[in-house]
Structure formats: C-alpha cells, structure tokens
Write a protein that holds these residues in place. Structure first.
Motif, short mmCIF file in Angstrom:
data_model
loop_
_atom_site.label_atom_id
_atom_site.label_comp_id
_atom_site.label_asym_id
_atom_site.label_seq_id
_atom_site.Cartn_x
_atom_site.Cartn_y
_atom_site.Cartn_z
N UNK A 1 69.86 -46.26 20.72
CA UNK A 1 68.79 -45.29 20.44
C UNK A 1 68.89 -44.67 19.06
N UNK A 2 70.13 -44.45 18.56
CA UNK A 2 70.30 -43.74 17.28
C UNK A 2 71.14 -44.50 16.27
N UNK A 3 71.50 -45.74 16.56
CA UNK A 3 72.31 -46.49 15.61
C UNK A 3 73.68 -45.88 15.39
N UNK B 1 60.86 -58.61 21.08
CA UNK B 1 62.10 -59.40 21.01
C UNK B 1 63.13 -58.72 20.13
N UNK B 2 62.73 -58.31 18.89
CA UNK B 2 63.76 -57.77 18.01
C UNK B 2 64.15 -56.33 18.37
N UNK B 3 63.25 -55.58 18.96
CA UNK B 3 63.61 -54.21 19.37
C UNK B 3 64.53 -54.25 20.59
N UNK B 4 64.19 -55.06 21.58
CA UNK B 4 65.02 -55.16 22.79
C UNK B 4 66.41 -55.72 22.45
N UNK B 5 66.45 -56.65 21.51
CA UNK B 5 67.74 -57.26 21.15
C UNK B 5 68.61 -56.30 20.35
N UNK B 6 68.06 -55.68 19.32
CA UNK B 6 68.89 -54.94 18.38
C UNK B 6 68.76 -53.44 18.37
N UNK B 7 67.81 -52.88 19.12
CA UNK B 7 67.67 -51.43 19.20
C UNK B 7 67.32 -50.77 17.87
N UNK C 1 74.12 -52.31 19.50
CA UNK C 1 73.34 -51.78 20.62
C UNK C 1 74.03 -51.98 21.96
N UNK C 2 75.35 -51.80 21.97
CA UNK C 2 76.11 -52.02 23.20
C UNK C 2 76.21 -50.76 24.05
N UNK D 1 67.80 -37.56 13.43
CA UNK D 1 68.94 -37.54 14.36
C UNK D 1 70.01 -38.55 13.93
N UNK D 2 69.57 -39.66 13.35
CA UNK D 2 70.46 -40.80 13.15
C UNK D 2 71.09 -40.87 11.76
N UNK D 3 70.67 -39.99 10.84
CA UNK D 3 71.13 -40.12 9.46
C UNK D 3 72.62 -39.83 9.34
N UNK D 4 73.26 -40.47 8.37
CA UNK D 4 74.72 -40.54 8.31
C UNK D 4 75.41 -39.27 7.80
N UNK D 5 74.91 -38.70 6.69
CA UNK D 5 75.66 -37.62 6.05
C UNK D 5 74.75 -36.69 5.28
#
Length: 528
Positions: free
Chosen positions: A35-37, A171-177, A28-29, A265-269
C-alpha cells in the motif's frame, strides 16, 4: 507503415508497464509494502506519482477541451493554479505534517487517519463509504478520453480500448502494488512531459506560430458567450467568475483527495519532501499548464467541430470531448502515436492510484475489524488484490454503459467526484493536522454536508442557484464551506480529550539529543 508505428509504440509501452509490475513484486510481500511502498519512496518517484495521479485523460481531453472552448487562452490559469495551489502549496502545507503524523498514528489510509486522529471508528467507516461511492464515477470517467483518440488513431471500438487498458493496469498494480505504480508513474510522467510539449509546438506550427495563432484566436467571436471582441485571447477570458471556480476546484481539490494525500504517507525523508515539492510543481506547470494552454486554441477549429447553438450556447456538435481529438487529427503519424501513449499514460497512472486507494481503504478500513474481526496480513493482501480487480471491473462497466447511453461527459463526472471528496475531507484533514481543538462532530458535519450537497446537485440541479448548478462550482462551495464549518462547530462542541490530543500531537514535539564537537579555533579564542 503508419499503423505499424502506432502499434509498435503501444506494445513497447505495455511491455514496460507489465515488466515493472512483476519486477516490484518483492516490494509487495506485506500490507505496508503493497500500500505504501514501505514508506521509503524517494522524491522523484513521489513527485511524479503525485503529478500523474493528478492529471489524466480527464484533464487532457475533457477539461482542456471544455474549458479551453469556454474561456479561451485564459484557461491556462487553471494549469497555473494547479501548479501553485494544487502542487507547491499542497506539498508545503500538507507534506511533512502528513508524513510525520500518519506514521506516528500508524495510519495507511485517509479513513484510518480520521479514526486515529479523532478517536472514532464510525468516522473511519463513513469516510470509507464516501470514498467508495464517489471514487467509482471518477474512475469510470478516466476511460472516456480514450474513445475518440483511439477511434482517430486506430478505428478501434471504445469498449475494446477500455477493457485492454483496464486489464493491463490491473496486472501491474496487482503484481507490484504501490512501488510498481510509482515507478510506472515516473515513466508515464516523462512521456506526458515530452508529449504535451511536442503537441503544443505542432499545433501552433499549423497556425503559423504562437503570435499568429493568438491573433487568429482574437478574431473569433461568439455572441452566445461574450459580446466583447477578442475575449478568447484576453487575460481573463469571457467568464472570469466561473473560471475562478475551475481554478479552485482543480487546485485546492487535491488537498482533500485520498489518492493524492496518500502520496505523502509514503515519502522517504525530510529532504525528499522539499525536492518532491519542486519537482511536482514544475511537472504540474508543464503538463497542466500545457493542456489548458493547448485547449485554449480550440475555437480555431469551430468549423471542423461543426459547432451549433445548443440551449443558447455555441457547442461542438459531438460535445466538448471532441475538441482536443479534432485539434490533433491533422498531426503527423508519429505525433498521434505519442499522443495516444501520452493519454494512456495519464489515464493508467490515475486509474492505478484510484483503485489502490479504493481497495486498500475498503479492506483496511471496512472489511478488517468490521465485517471480519480477525484478518491476517496474508488475507489482507489477497483481499486488496481481489478488490483492485473488482473496482476496475465496475469502472469498466460504468464507462461502457455511460458511453453507450450518453448520460454525461467527462468534466461532469469528475466535477461531482472531486467536489464530494474534497468538500468532505479537505477541512477535517487540514485542521486535523494543525489544530488541536478540531472535534469529531465538526468532521461528521463536514462529511454529511458535502455528500448531501453533491448528491443533490446530481438529482436536483435545477433547484440550485444558477451559479451552483455547475458541479464544479458546487464542489468549490463545499470545500470553502468546510473550512468554515469545522472551526465553527469545533468551537461550540465538546473539546476532544486532552490525553488523546497530547498523544496525537506528540509526534511534532519529540526532542532529540545529538553530540556536538567544539571547533578548535573557537576553543582557543575562549582560552585567550
């Protein structure tokens, strides 16, 4: 000892959730990662993220209790509809085209899609406003199902439950998105699958098994609902018309909900979409089907619920939200602990999805470029994180206020939100993916029509026809109306620019050159 078991399970659960959040900080940098991993999420995580965002305490406690009470075992049709229409068909129709077009248009949110697809910044702002207004009551409704369960298991004040759950989710959403929510959704989904299966078996066992429970349900009569004997264990229940409304809203509604569509939106393939479709459908069949099936036996607890006739309808003394907790109150301690973690899982997964959708939409679609002309990526990330905390705080305030003032119950809040969002977005999004002729004006009218109808349903309900006084039926009406409004208005309005449409749909027509090696056997045959 009983209390120790319940507390220990909660401590382990919360520790894992927060641990995952901090583990995913490396993903999440930047905005795309947060937002989309990074658009690299696999089928299992995406499917579980879709399913756990779909089903929350609203379904397990609110909808299962209310519709199980009203329609009996026929309420299971809602779960089947959720699996086939809300999951299987949604993935088949929307999955691939959403992933391809949103990447091509570089859109990370649904409002951004409307802007780039229909070449209108104003549409983006309007969509952002609708999401902000109608996701807030939906978010607030997530907490309601926890109150009775925690009171039953721990005798803890509702406000404390709400605040603790909200803080830990933040906490976990803000930290890891998004990646943190996806991994936690997977863990929470496993808990939901195991929990709902165990609870159904336990409840049925208390009534002598499935056959005996169905026989007992068939003997329940309620002249205020149906004069037909055995209506509550029948195939379509005592009120199939309104049941159809529930099936359509809770199934087709997912096609237009931003927090659901954004999972694609975020799915890989390509392969991940096919796998995800199957996994998501099975998950929905077990969880949603199980919840509504369980709720269908609520009438067996009429005495315990102190049901009385209110406005001509037999109603549990403490409302429909008391049905499921009452059914579970006699279970063994370990199962009650599992149920508490189950409902926490369902609620936290949906809450995380909703606040991610709200905060990213407001930041990327409203603040960036509108209120603040130049917003660096670092400041965008900071703004999204701040807004996550703000949205969660607002939802907590509304939830506690609503609980203390008894304004409404879970299904009403969710029905209004789902109806407005799905009614406004479903048709424009669907036609936008498939039909080149869809116009900007048709999208505007779809937005306005659903927003106005659902707001009017809140404040002027008595002026509506009897069938549409229910926010659920009104929401279904908006969705179906949108499917007519968009093509009709598009055909009579000015068509979009050909250059823009060619660019938008070029993502589906890309040609690829691949090298091919001749098979030796075939080559020999040709020589001969």
């Amino acid at each position: 000892m009983d209390l120790f078991i319940k507390v220990a399970m909660l401590v382990v659960f919360f520790t894992v959730m927060i641990g995952v959040g901090f583990y995913c900080r490396r993903h999440s940098t930047n905005v795309d990662g947060f937002v989309l991993g990074g658009r690299s999420v696999g089928p299992w995580l995406t499917a579980f993220a879709f399913g756990t965002s779909y089903f929350s305490a609203v379904v397990f406690v609110g909808y299962a209790g209310q519709f199980g009470w009203k329609y009996g075992i026929a309420a299971t049709w809602a779960g089947i509809g959720n699996a086939l229409l809300g999951s299987l068909l949604a993935w088949a129709v929307l999955g691939r085209r959403t992933r391809v077009m949103t990447q091509h248009l570089n859109s990370a949110t649904m409002p951004q899609f409307f802007e780039t697809r229909f070449d209108s910044k104003a549409l983006k702002l309007a969509a952002s406003a609708i999401i902000f207004i109608f996701l807030i009551p939906y978010t607030a409704s997530l907490y309601n199902g926890l109150s009775r369960l925690f009171a039953m298991a721990f005798n803890i004040d509702y406000s404390v439950c709400v605040i603790v759950m909200a803080v830990l989710t933040a906490i976990y959403v803000i930290a890891g998105g998004y990646m943190a929510t996806a991994i936690n959704d997977f863990i929470q989904g496993i808990i939901m699958l195991v929990g709902i299966t165990a609870v159904i078996f336990a409840v049925l066992a208390n009534h002598g098994g499935l056959t005996e429970a169905l026989n007992e349900l068939g003997q329940v009569s309620d002249p205020t609902t149906s004069e037909i004997p055995g209506a509550f264990n029948s195939f379509l229940g005592p009120d199939p018309v309104n049941l159809l409304g529930v099936v359509l809203l809770t199934s087709l509604g997912t096609w237009g909900l931003p927090q659901m569509v954004q999972k694609f939106y975020a799915i890989k393939s390509e392969k991940a979409i096919t796998k995800g479709m199957i996994i998501s459908t099975v998950f929905a069949l077990v969880v949603a089907g199980g919840c509504y099936f369980l709720g269908g036996f609520g009438r067996l607890y009429t005495t315990e619920l102190n049901a009385t006739v209110v406005n001509g309808v037999l109603t549990p003394a403490d409302g429909y939200d008391a049905v499921i907790p009452t059914m579970l109150s006699g279970l063994p301690t370990i199962l009650i602990a599992v149920v508490v973690v189950l409902v926490l899982s369902a609620s936290m997964s949906t809450l995380s999805s909703l606040v991610m959708a709200s905060s990213s939409t407001l930041t990327l679609d409203f603040i960036k470029g509108t209120l603040v002309k130049k917003l660096s990526e670092k400041k965008q990330l900071l703004t999204i994180r701040i807004l996550i905390a703000v949205f969660i705080t607002i939802s907590v305030v509304i939830a506690v206020w609503q609980y203390n003032s008894s304004v409404t119950f879970i299904a009403q809040l969710m029905g209004v939100s789902w109806g407005a969002l799905a009614g406004a977005f479903l048709a424009p999004f669907l036609y936008g993916l498939y039909w080149k002729r869809a116009t900007k004006l048709s999208v505007w009218i779809s937005f306005l029509f659903s927003a106005v109808v659902m707001l009017a349903n809140i404040f002027f309900k008595s002026s509506f026809p009897t069938l549409l006084q229910s926010p659920i039926n009104a929401g279904v009406f908006c969705m179906l109306a949108g499917l007519v409004i968009v093509p009709v208005v598009s055909l009579v309005s000015k068509p979009p620019k050909k250059e823009h449409i060619s660019h938008v749909f070029s993502c589906y027509d890309k040609k690829v050159v691949v090298s091919v090696k001749d098979a030796i056997g075939e080559a020999i045959e040709e020589v001969k």
